[in-house]
Design a protein around this motif. Structure first.
Motif, PDB file in Angstrom:
ATOM      1  N   ALA A  50      31.344  11.822  51.719  1.00 28.50           N
ATOM      2  CA  ALA A  50      32.618  11.460  51.087  1.00 28.50           C
ATOM      3  C   ALA A  50      33.782  11.818  52.009  1.00 28.50           C
ATOM      4  CB  ALA A  50      32.760  12.156  49.742  1.00 28.50           C
ATOM      5  N   ALA A  51      33.711  12.976  52.634  1.00 31.30           N
ATOM      6  CA  ALA A  51      34.777  13.390  53.560  1.00 31.30           C
ATOM      7  C   ALA A  51      34.863  12.430  54.743  1.00 31.30           C
ATOM      8  CB  ALA A  51      34.524  14.810  54.049  1.00 31.30           C
ATOM      9  N   ALA A  52      33.723  11.929  55.184  1.00 30.85           N
ATOM     10  CA  ALA A  52      33.688  11.013  56.332  1.00 30.85           C
ATOM     11  C   ALA A  52      34.350   9.675  56.032  1.00 30.85           C
ATOM     12  CB  ALA A  52      32.244  10.797  56.790  1.00 30.85           C
ATOM     13  N   PHE A  62      42.518  17.870  57.049  1.00 27.57           N
ATOM     14  CA  PHE A  62      41.289  18.613  57.292  1.00 27.57           C
ATOM     15  C   PHE A  62      41.687  19.909  57.989  1.00 27.57           C
ATOM     16  CE2 PHE A  62      39.690  14.557  56.308  1.00 27.57           C
ATOM     17  CZ  PHE A  62      38.312  14.609  56.130  1.00 27.57           C
ATOM     18  N   ILE A  63      41.270  21.034  57.418  1.00 24.08           N
ATOM     19  CA  ILE A  63      41.669  22.341  57.940  1.00 24.08           C
ATOM     20  C   ILE A  63      40.434  23.175  58.248  1.00 24.08           C
ATOM     21  CG2 ILE A  63      42.961  24.444  57.482  1.00 24.08           C
ATOM     22  CD1 ILE A  63      44.786  22.734  55.665  1.00 24.08           C
ATOM     23  N   PRO A  89      37.364  15.401  64.198  1.00 20.95           N
ATOM     24  CA  PRO A  89      38.543  14.795  64.828  1.00 20.95           C
ATOM     25  C   PRO A  89      39.715  14.696  63.842  1.00 20.95           C
ATOM     26  CG  PRO A  89      36.572  13.587  65.439  1.00 20.95           C
ATOM     27  CD  PRO A  89      36.169  14.562  64.364  1.00 20.95           C
ATOM     28  N   GLY A  90      40.861  15.148  64.297  1.00 18.85           N
ATOM     29  CA  GLY A  90      42.061  15.130  63.464  1.00 18.85           C
ATOM     30  C   GLY A  90      42.261  16.384  62.637  1.00 18.85           C
ATOM     31  N   LEU A 169      32.326  15.232  67.017  1.00 14.86           N
ATOM     32  CA  LEU A 169      33.274  16.337  66.961  1.00 14.86           C
ATOM     33  C   LEU A 169      34.176  16.203  68.178  1.00 14.86           C
ATOM     34  CD1 LEU A 169      30.880  19.276  65.998  1.00 14.86           C
ATOM     35  CD2 LEU A 169      32.440  18.038  64.488  1.00 14.86           C
ATOM     36  N   SER A 170      35.361  16.753  68.091  1.00 11.39           N
ATOM     37  CA  SER A 170      36.253  16.708  69.242  1.00 11.39           C
ATOM     38  C   SER A 170      36.911  18.068  69.434  1.00 11.39           C
ATOM     39  CB  SER A 170      37.310  15.610  69.082  1.00 11.39           C
ATOM     40  OG  SER A 170      38.165  15.901  67.997  1.00 11.39           O
TER      41      SER A 170
END
Length: 180
Positions: A50-52, A62-63, A89-90, A169-170
């Protein structure tokens, strides 16, 4: 006589006291890498899939609150890192903000940073995370809910769950910057 001396010493020795796992306010303060069964009161749990589906920065903030392994925060607020950190990312990274008792200045830095990111909107969707089986995302979600944020979600699987979905991931820097 010697046969009875050793058992008597074992019985008389005091037990080693274990540190408490939670503080009086309910924040986890020790052994952060352990299974977490449910979200804090007033906080929703969001699945990685769901988050994706959400766009960080647009649909939700997103923290990431995973600690800066081996790093530390300088007196001027900049972070000294020993290794790069990869996240969703972000995402905005607030190292150490998920501790039950954050170090000096971390609580205020976290609260001010989230207020800046949300532009003061307490209803902004916030997704807090670290790794799977980590209480730091849970603590941070509880802390923001207690601060009056009303749309707080906990991504229990964190970056591990994101990775399990084969999502990239970044590299991220701590909110407020880092120094080499």
């Amino acid at each position: 006589m010697r046969r009875f001396l050793i058992p008597a010493l074992l019985i008389a020795s005091p037990a080693v006291a274990q540190p408490p796992l939670f503080d009086p306010a309910g924040y986890r303060i020790a052994h952060y890498r352990a299974p977490v069964r449910q979200a804090p009161a007033g906080v929703g749990r969001i699945a990685p899939a769901a988050a994706a589906q959400l766009v960080p920065g647009r649909d939700a903030l997103f923290i990431d609150v995973l600690p800066a392994e081996g790093g530390h925060r300088e007196a001027d607020g900049r972070w000294r890192l020993v290794a790069p950190h990869e996240s969703i990312p972000g995402a905005h990274w607030f190292p150490e903000a998920g501790r039950g008792a954050p170090g000096p200045g971390i609580d205020a830095w976290f609260a001010q940073g989230v207020a800046r990111l949300t532009q003061g909107r307490r209803d902004r969707m916030l997704i807090l995370f670290c790794r799977a089986d980590c209480w730091m995302g849970w603590n941070a979600a509880k802390r923001l809910r207690a601060a009056g944020y009303t749309n707080v979600w906990w991504l229990a699987e964190g970056t591990d769950g994101w990775n399990d979905l084969k999502k990239p991931l970044s590299r991220v820097e701590p909110a407020g910057g880092a120094t080499p």
